[in-house]
Design a protein around this motif. Structure first.
Motif, PDB file in Angstrom:
ATOM      1  N   LEU A  67      -2.611  -5.192  -8.112  1.00 52.39           N
ATOM      2  CA  LEU A  67      -3.340  -4.023  -7.889  1.00 52.39           C
ATOM      3  C   LEU A  67      -4.791  -3.983  -7.789  1.00 52.39           C
ATOM      4  O   LEU A  67      -5.415  -4.663  -8.865  1.00 52.39           O
TER       5      LEU A  67
ATOM      6  N   ILE B  10       2.499  -3.997  -5.114  1.00 52.89           N
ATOM      7  CA  ILE B  10       1.536  -2.805  -4.638  1.00 52.89           C
ATOM      8  C   ILE B  10       0.032  -3.556  -5.194  1.00 52.89           C
ATOM      9  O   ILE B  10      -0.321  -3.806  -6.022  1.00 52.89           O
TER      10      ILE B  10
ATOM     11  N   LEU C 283       7.370   3.851 -10.311  1.00 50.59           N
ATOM     12  CA  LEU C 283       6.493   2.943  -9.588  1.00 50.59           C
ATOM     13  C   LEU C 283       6.527   1.792 -10.537  1.00 50.59           C
ATOM     14  O   LEU C 283       6.016   0.671 -10.107  1.00 50.59           O
TER      15      LEU C 283
ATOM     16  N   ASP D 234       0.640   5.485  -0.413  1.00 55.60           N
ATOM     17  CA  ASP D 234       0.052   6.631  -0.802  1.00 55.60           C
ATOM     18  C   ASP D 234       1.000   7.701  -1.026  1.00 55.60           C
ATOM     19  O   ASP D 234       1.673   8.127  -0.200  1.00 55.60           O
TER      20      ASP D 234
ATOM     21  N   LEU E  21      -3.007   1.775  -4.354  1.00 57.03           N
ATOM     22  CA  LEU E  21      -2.285   2.789  -4.534  1.00 57.03           C
ATOM     23  C   LEU E  21      -2.898   4.107  -4.709  1.00 57.03           C
ATOM     24  O   LEU E  21      -4.002   4.219  -5.277  1.00 57.03           O
TER      25      LEU E  21
ATOM     26  N   TRP F 101       0.794  -1.175   0.095  1.00 59.90           N
ATOM     27  CA  TRP F 101      -0.013   0.071   0.012  1.00 59.90           C
ATOM     28  C   TRP F 101       0.884   1.056   0.168  1.00 59.90           C
ATOM     29  O   TRP F 101       1.648   1.172   1.076  1.00 59.90           O
TER      30      TRP F 101
END
Length: 534
Positions: A291, A266, A260, A245, A269, A243
């Protein structure tokens, strides 16, 4: 709703604690903890009751103590708690404005068995120096959100004394800099799994570089950390983050977001507010095979074409999609959500003002897909169509959160349909929906165990709403927003607060309120009307 026997019993004991001579002896430790929490919620630590509280409820068997939003909690009370020789595993002291460093230090110095510590919302005058006295080898979770006086030195010393911390939240601790976060990374290298740096605009590249040594770091929340650059972000690849942010981290832009593509693990996101090009955004999303949750609020590059590409790539596994304030989106773009996002549970399209919702109808009218939805947010979508909301009421039977603030077509008929169909709702917002009246809202309240209820700006509502909330949601209600509801009286609101099990946050500001307003129920019509006080 009738309160449970446990709730009624605890309420009765709290009200009569001073008259129960053997409560200290016969109350189990867990019930003492519940009573302390409830009496704190309802501001019952008065000078008359406090001696009974400390005598009957403070004991060496206490393990969990929670003091929140209560000015009656003072240094003296914390000193007495520490002196009862309790060995706490969980401690929360939040928004208690009369607690200072002295009280925290006197309590914390005796607590060497803590597993979870939460100290929130202390002003700049509280340096949090009491954290220096904590030596808890089992401490795993620390939340210091909004402690404005917390410094790098104090934070560094705490993590050195408690090297087993796995989760650390320092959200909005405005004095912290990269120096403090480097000390965290050095002390917690192999243990840190979760770090929340929300709003720390003094945190920059040196902190991120230090965090790259935390090999078990899974969650990194850097919302608003504008000092982070692309070169430092690339060093976090070794952490296997799930995770991330990076919302409003303006130092990143295209170059930072492009880094990224190497973050293969991940699952959640957030890139909200970043000035990123559509091609870079699509490339990054395509490179993340795990994701499932995506937040892209306010990204100017997102339009119908870009959304189609995103949904084609990742839509089949998306559980949550937040596109609020993506103002270029239209119903054509939403049709791609319906076509590709077949396991969606949460969707936020707030402030997408061009939407009528027609593109979502195939999703909302498919019962199997609609029953997966738990949260729908359409705040500010003024053009949302009537048949879209009807489809929500008819098919989204598992819905917990529904935000329709400012939607023009919301009326009594629609709210009654929601009351009949969506009986699992816990959070509803009809802010500014001026067509609504008491009766359908009361029906919704009767059918749903609400936690959050928002009806600000609906001037016609009366105390009938408050009576319904008190009767049916007193065991679950946590927040109520009633700004501008001029015919809801402060006396009724206080009655609601007194009868709720939990501490109730009420927002009830009435500009130009009628002086000496008194409402009463007309026994002939059942409606609440203004009474003359002359």
């Amino acid at each position: 709703m009738v309160l449970s026997l446990v709730d009624l019993s605890l309420h009765s004991i709290a009200q009569n604690l001073g008259q129960i001579s053997q409560a200290r002896k016969f109350l189990p430790p867990r019930d003492k903890e519940k009573l302390l929490e409830r009496m704190c919620w309802h501001k019952q630590f008065t000078s008359a009751l406090l001696p009974s509280v400390t005598y009957h409820l403070f004991s060496e068997t206490l393990k969990r103590v929670c003091f929140e939003d209560n000015s009656q909690v003072t240094d003296g009370l914390l000193v007495q708690l520490g002196s009862c020789k309790c060995k706490l595993t969980h401690l929360t002291v939040s928004s208690c404005k009369n607690v200072t460093d002295e009280g925290l230090e006197m309590l914390l110095r005796t607590q060497d068995t803590l597993v979870e510590l939460c100290l929130n919302n202390f002003g700049r005058s509280v340096s949090m120096s009491g954290l220096n006295t904590v030596h808890a080898s089992q401490l795993e979770s620390v939340d210091l959100s909004e402690c404005d006086g917390l410094t790098d030195v104090v934070l560094g010393r705490m993590v050195q004394n408690c090297p087993q911390i796995k989760k650390l939240v320092v959200k909005k601790c405005t004095k912290l800099t990269s120096v403090g976060i480097k000390l965290v990374a050095e002390s917690l290298q192999g243990h840190l799994e979760w770090l929340d740096l929300y709003g720390l605009n003094k945190v920059a590249d040196p902190a991120v570089l230090a965090l790259s040594r935390c090999r078990n770091l899974k969650v990194l929340l850097c919302h608003g950390c504008s000092g982070i650059s692309a070169s430092a972000l690339s060093q976090l690849q070794s952490c296997h983050l799930t995770w991330l942010d990076l919302a409003f981290c303006y130092g990143l832009a295209d170059a930072g977001v492009a880094q990224l593509t190497d973050f293969q693990h991940i699952q959640k996101l957030s890139l909200s507010g970043l000035p990123v090009q559509a091609s870079v955004l699509v490339t990054v999303i395509e490179a993340m095979p795990q994701l499932t949750e995506l937040e892209l609020c306010g990204i100017a590059a997102i339009n119908d074409i870009v959304l189609e590409e995103i949904c084609t790539i990742v839509g089949h596994r998306l559980l949550s999609l937040n596109l609020s304030s993506c103002t270029s989106l239209t119903d054509k773009g939403c049709s791609h959500i319906s076509r590709h996002c077949r396991c969606l549970k949460k969707m936020n399209l707030s402030l997408c003002r061009e939407l009528t919702g027609v593109g979502l109808l195939s999703l909302l009218q498919d019962r199997n897909l609609a029953e997966n939805l738990l949260s729908l947010k359409f705040s500010g979508c003024k053009a949302l169509r009537l048949d879209v909301i009807e489809s929500i009421a008819d098919h989204c039977l598992s819905l917990r959160v529904l935000i329709l603030a400012g939607v023009l077509v919301v009326d009594d008929f629609l709210v009654q349909k929601l009351a009949d169909g969506c009986r699992k709702l816990q959070y509803v917002s009809f802010k500014g929906c001026q067509q609504l009246t008491d009766d359908p809202l009361c029906s919704l309240i009767r059918h749903c165990l609400l936690r959050v209820f928002v009806v600000s700006g609906i001037s016609s509502l009366t105390d009938k709403i408050i009576v319904a909330l008190t009767s049916h949601c007193s065991s679950t209600l946590e927040e109520v927003y009633l700004q501008g509801c001029a015919y809801i009286t402060p006396a009724a609101v206080r009655y609601l607060q007194d009868n709720c099990v939990k501490s109730l946050c009420v927002y009830h500001q009435i500009p130009n309120a009628p002086p000496n307003l008194l409402m009463a129920k007309n026994l002939d019509t059942g409606k609440y009307c203004k009474m003359s006080t002359s």
